[in-house]
Design an enzyme around this catalytic site. Structure first.
Site, PDB file in Angstrom:
ATOM      1  CB  THR A 179      -0.904   0.029   1.247  1.00 38.89           C
ATOM      2  OG1 THR A 179      -0.100  -0.310   2.382  1.00 38.89           O
ATOM      3  CG2 THR A 179      -2.050  -0.963   1.130  1.00 38.89           C
ATOM      4  CG  ASP A 180       5.198   1.231   0.921  1.00 37.74           C
ATOM      5  OD1 ASP A 180       4.911   0.553  -0.096  1.00 37.74           O
ATOM      6  OD2 ASP A 180       6.328   1.170   1.475  1.00 37.74           O
ATOM      7  CB  ALA A 226      14.376 -12.442   6.705  1.00 36.51           C
ATOM      8  N   GLY A 227      13.132 -10.064   4.529  1.00 38.24           N
ATOM      9  CA  GLY A 227      12.024  -9.110   4.414  1.00 38.24           C
ATOM     10  C   GLY A 227      11.798  -8.334   5.699  1.00 38.24           C
ATOM     11  CG  LEU A 228      12.372  -9.555   9.163  1.00 36.17           C
ATOM     12  CD1 LEU A 228      12.957 -10.400  10.285  1.00 36.17           C
ATOM     13  CD2 LEU A 228      10.904  -9.235   9.455  1.00 36.17           C
ATOM     14  CB  SER A 247      18.798  -6.243   6.627  1.00 38.47           C
ATOM     15  OG  SER A 247      18.657  -6.699   5.307  1.00 38.47           O
ATOM     16  CB  SER A 248      18.404  -2.767   2.488  1.00 35.56           C
ATOM     17  OG  SER A 248      17.076  -3.087   2.250  1.00 35.56           O
ATOM     18  CG  ASP A 286      10.629  -1.267   4.211  1.00 40.22           C
ATOM     19  OD1 ASP A 286       9.460  -1.450   4.614  1.00 40.22           O
ATOM     20  OD2 ASP A 286      11.119  -1.889   3.261  1.00 40.22           O
TER      21      ASP A 286
HETATM   22  C1  GLA Z   1       9.048  -3.868   0.791  1.00 36.96           C
HETATM   23  C2  GLA Z   1       9.227  -2.411   0.393  1.00 36.96           C
HETATM   24  C3  GLA Z   1       8.205  -1.535   1.123  1.00 36.96           C
HETATM   25  C4  GLA Z   1       6.793  -2.074   0.954  1.00 36.96           C
HETATM   26  C5  GLA Z   1       6.746  -3.572   1.265  1.00 36.96           C
HETATM   27  C6  GLA Z   1       5.406  -4.174   0.956  1.00 36.96           C
HETATM   28  O1  GLA Z   1       9.364  -4.030   2.135  1.00 36.96           O
HETATM   29  O2  GLA Z   1      10.528  -1.982   0.702  1.00 36.96           O
HETATM   30  O3  GLA Z   1       8.306  -0.214   0.659  1.00 36.96           O
HETATM   31  O4  GLA Z   1       6.299  -1.793  -0.314  1.00 36.96           O
HETATM   32  O5  GLA Z   1       7.727  -4.290   0.535  1.00 36.96           O
HETATM   33  O6  GLA Z   1       4.448  -3.638   1.794  1.00 36.96           O
END
Ligand code: GLA
Length: 393
Positions: free
Chosen positions: A46-47, A134-136, A138-139, A183
């Protein structure tokens, strides 16, 4: 590094960064900065559509020890990236396809230099404990830690929101990932024990307390994901195509009823993508209300709907993520919430679990996940932490 050697607390990370700095540069660091990773409780994809998200900063992050230099050289030692040492000049920021991690430093500095062209170089040591890939985020935590430490080195009066925008610019303009702002903004401005309702259109935000007695339980499917070369940018283009159809600049300006009345005129796939985004925005508001009122049933319901929408409409879950969600759901029912979190295509599941059920959740994952998916999951129990630019308390 063996898992048991990874520092668990910010104090341990600080101490490690200090020691490594002395080893690398034979002097003491002037400053140490830390920025957290994040977990998104609800509101994915959504962002970048200028919608709403509800992330929390987590108790894992990136720590940088630094000292200023008189010249424009950057020497950076990345402890967790094979202990590589890279040197470059601020006047020559060139993308390096061999050393991906160095592009985050260069991209962030390129963004910083646009506003502060007179800054000098630095010696930097980077370490952290956000699981990579992992999608948390780190970057994002890396970018925000770099900006934070430069603010300290050169007394730059940057706000957290400005820092977040610079981190995002690094990703968009240098690294090549068209990510949104979530993020970086939560890494900069998160608040301890709180989640953040962020409006990604005007970047205003409200904190909401995560009620006591609930644990944030992050379960890594250990299916590696790659945002840059994944379908992420494609999803963004699909959303933009729908906004374009309505002749508006983002999906934020489209309502669910407008979308429904245009159903016959857009492709079923584009319809589903936009339907996810618009319905997810509504769920973010419900989840904010639910946290405020400590209404676990509602949290449970909207997290379930969110996962199903990411699976069916947005098509970013994997079999392993779906499997993890249903295992955890079999324990929680309506006593907690669980969904995939982040960009998808692998990565993690987030569960909001009453403290008394944590052991049962761990048990079910440990027993069933490996058996069904031939992969072992990693589980991180955490709480919401403070963003790098957020003043205490
Ligand atoms: C990644 C992107 C975020 C966001 C999510 C999905 O983490 O860096 O900006 O779009 O995916 O919500």
């Amino acid at each position: 590094m063996a898992l048991s050697d990874i520092p668990q607390t910010n104090q341990q990370l600080d101490a490690l960064a200090k020691t490594l700095f002395e080893q690398q540069f034979h002097s003491q660091a002037d400053f140490i900065a830390h920025a957290p990773g994040r977990v998104n409780l609800i509101g994915d994809h959504t962002d970048y559509n200028h919608g709403f998200v509800l992330p929390a900063a987590i108790t894992f992050g990136t720590t940088i020890a630094a000292s200023a230099r008189q010249d424009s050289t950057i020497r950076v030692y990345a402890h967790d990236c094979d202990q590589q040492l890279v040197e470059f000049n601020l006047e020559q920021l060139i993308f390096d396809s061999q050393l991906m991690w160095s592009n985050y430093v260069k991209g962030t500095l390129q963004a910083l230099l646009k506003k502060y062209p007179d800054i000098n170089g630095a010696n930097l040591v980077v370490t952290g404990n956000v699981p990579q890939g992992a999608g948390l985020s780190s970057s994002a935590s890396f970018e925000i830690a770099i900006i934070k430490v430069f603010c300290q080195l050169y007394q730059l009066p940057l706000t957290g929101v400005e820092a977040a925008l610079m981190g995002q610019q690094a990703e968009n303009d240098f690294v090549g990932c068209n990510c949104g702002i979530m993020d970086q903004l939560i890494s900069a401005m998160g608040k301890k024990d709180h989640a953040m309702l962020l409006d990604c259109q005007d970047l205003s935000f409200k904190d909401v307390l995560i009620p006591a007695g609930l644990t944030l339980c992050i379960i890594n499917s250990n299916v590696k994901r790659g945002l840059v070369d994944s379908e992420y940018n494609l999803r963004r283009e699909q959303c933009e195509a729908v906004a374009h159809y309505f002749n508006v600049s983002s999906l934020r300006e489209v309502s669910l009823s407008q979308l429904a009345s245009a159903k016959a005129n857009i492709s079923p796939m584009l319809y589903k993508r936009a339907h996810h985004v618009l319905s997810e925005n509504a769920r973010v508001h419900s989840a904010f209300k639910a946290l405020n009122e400590n209404n676990i049933k509602l949290i449970s319901q909207v997290m379930k709907e969110s996962h199903n929408s990411l699976r069916d409409d947005f098509d970013v879950t994997t079999k392993a993520l779906d499997g993890l969600v249903s295992m955890v759901d079999s324990v929680l029912g309506d006593r907690g919430g669980v969904r995939m979190t982040g960009g998808g295509f692998g990565g993690c599941v987030i569960a909001i679990v009453p403290d008394g059920l944590v052991t049962q959740v761990l048990d079910v994952v440990n027993k069933q996940y490996e058996r069904e998916f031939a992969l072992s999951a990693s589980i991180y129990l955490c709480s919401a932490s403070q963003g790098a630019f957020r003043s205490l308390p």
